[in-house]
Scaffold this motif. Sequence first.
Motif, PDB file in Angstrom:
ATOM      1  N   ASN A 155       0.771  -1.012  -0.147  1.00  0.00           N
ATOM      2  CA  ASN A 155       0.022   0.040  -0.029  1.00  0.00           C
ATOM      3  C   ASN A 155       0.914   1.340   0.043  1.00  0.00           C
ATOM      4  OD1 ASN A 155      -2.296  -1.747   0.375  1.00  0.00           O
ATOM      5  ND2 ASN A 155      -2.113  -1.666   2.460  1.00  0.00           N
ATOM      6  N   VAL A 156       2.203   1.032   0.184  1.00  0.00           N
ATOM      7  CA  VAL A 156       3.088   2.326   0.243  1.00  0.00           C
ATOM      8  C   VAL A 156       4.049   2.330  -0.935  1.00  0.00           C
ATOM      9  CG1 VAL A 156       4.863   3.579   1.744  1.00  0.00           C
ATOM     10  CG2 VAL A 156       2.934   2.156   2.771  1.00  0.00           C
ATOM     11  N   SER A 157       4.131   3.389  -1.405  1.00  0.00           N
ATOM     12  CA  SER A 157       5.099   3.422  -2.476  1.00  0.00           C
ATOM     13  C   SER A 157       6.498   3.786  -2.196  1.00  0.00           C
ATOM     14  CB  SER A 157       4.766   4.597  -3.504  1.00  0.00           C
ATOM     15  OG  SER A 157       5.598   4.826  -4.484  1.00  0.00           O
ATOM     16  N   SER A 158       7.398   3.039  -2.700  1.00  0.00           N
ATOM     17  CA  SER A 158       8.918   3.086  -2.522  1.00  0.00           C
ATOM     18  C   SER A 158       9.576   4.037  -3.437  1.00  0.00           C
ATOM     19  CB  SER A 158       9.496   1.822  -2.379  1.00  0.00           C
ATOM     20  OG  SER A 158       9.429   1.190  -3.498  1.00  0.00           O
ATOM     21  N   SER A 159       8.671   4.782  -4.332  1.00  0.00           N
ATOM     22  CA  SER A 159       9.206   5.653  -5.137  1.00  0.00           C
ATOM     23  C   SER A 159       9.599   6.966  -4.655  1.00  0.00           C
ATOM     24  CB  SER A 159       8.100   6.000  -6.122  1.00  0.00           C
ATOM     25  OG  SER A 159       8.375   7.091  -7.066  1.00  0.00           O
ATOM     26  N   ARG A 160      10.844   7.262  -5.125  1.00  0.00           N
ATOM     27  CA  ARG A 160      11.768   8.629  -4.270  1.00  0.00           C
ATOM     28  C   ARG A 160      10.655   9.730  -4.892  1.00  0.00           C
ATOM     29  NH1 ARG A 160      15.548  12.494  -5.457  1.00  0.00           N
ATOM     30  NH2 ARG A 160      16.749  13.295  -3.726  1.00  0.00           N
ATOM     31  N   ARG A 161      10.233   9.874  -5.994  1.00  0.00           N
ATOM     32  CA  ARG A 161       9.502  11.027  -6.427  1.00  0.00           C
ATOM     33  C   ARG A 161       8.208  11.086  -5.658  1.00  0.00           C
ATOM     34  NH1 ARG A 161       7.113  11.326 -12.869  1.00  0.00           N
ATOM     35  NH2 ARG A 161       6.993   9.148 -12.284  1.00  0.00           N
ATOM     36  N   LYS A 162       7.528   9.885  -5.747  1.00  0.00           N
ATOM     37  CA  LYS A 162       6.243  10.055  -5.011  1.00  0.00           C
ATOM     38  C   LYS A 162       6.288  10.558  -3.547  1.00  0.00           C
ATOM     39  CE  LYS A 162       3.798   6.862  -7.891  1.00  0.00           C
ATOM     40  NZ  LYS A 162       3.159   5.587  -8.030  1.00  0.00           N
ATOM     41  N   SER A 163       7.488  10.032  -2.856  1.00  0.00           N
ATOM     42  CA  SER A 163       7.567  10.141  -1.315  1.00  0.00           C
ATOM     43  C   SER A 163       7.915  11.544  -1.080  1.00  0.00           C
ATOM     44  CB  SER A 163       8.644   9.254  -0.727  1.00  0.00           C
ATOM     45  OG  SER A 163       9.855   9.300  -1.065  1.00  0.00           O
ATOM     46  N   ARG A 164       8.707  12.194  -2.145  1.00  0.00           N
ATOM     47  CA  ARG A 164       9.059  13.721  -2.010  1.00  0.00           C
ATOM     48  C   ARG A 164       7.982  14.563  -2.260  1.00  0.00           C
ATOM     49  NH1 ARG A 164      13.964  15.927  -2.287  1.00  0.00           N
ATOM     50  NH2 ARG A 164      13.186  17.454  -3.876  1.00  0.00           N
TER      51      ARG A 164
END
Length: 161
Positions: free
Chosen positions: A19-28
Amino acid sequence: IAVFSSSESAAIAMKFSPNVSSSRRKSRKAHFTADSTARRKIMSVSLSKDLQQKYNVRAMPVRKDDEVQVVRGIYKNREGKVTACYRRKYIIHVERITRDKANGAQVNVGVQPSNCVITKLKLDKDRKKILERKALGRTRKKEDAAATTTIASSSAMANVD
């Protein structure tokens, strides 16, 4: 030196929750577009060792009138009361941490909450309720861990025969 292609490095980086993205772009993006209530939680500060022992809580969202000690950076070991929590900039203003402007005026210097430790909490009824809830969760987690280790050890001993 091992060289990985992009697909191999993605396979190495483990992701625990779907359920949680590990994408750097999305977390930023989530960090910088967070609303005020989310920023409050992001701006949590660790409690000092004696407060951790007293309340059985590791960290709390910082608020005005808490007393903090700076533990990292050029203002290390400086203590003071929080005068403002600037959620928009993810910083807090601490008493007596100021600098002089060119015209002689003094301005507060923003300190990141992650570089601080709370030494004294400003307690009201809501904050006490939060502390009790967090402490209860930690004790339950410890009880569950103790129960699973005893069950695992007893089942391991049963297989010995």
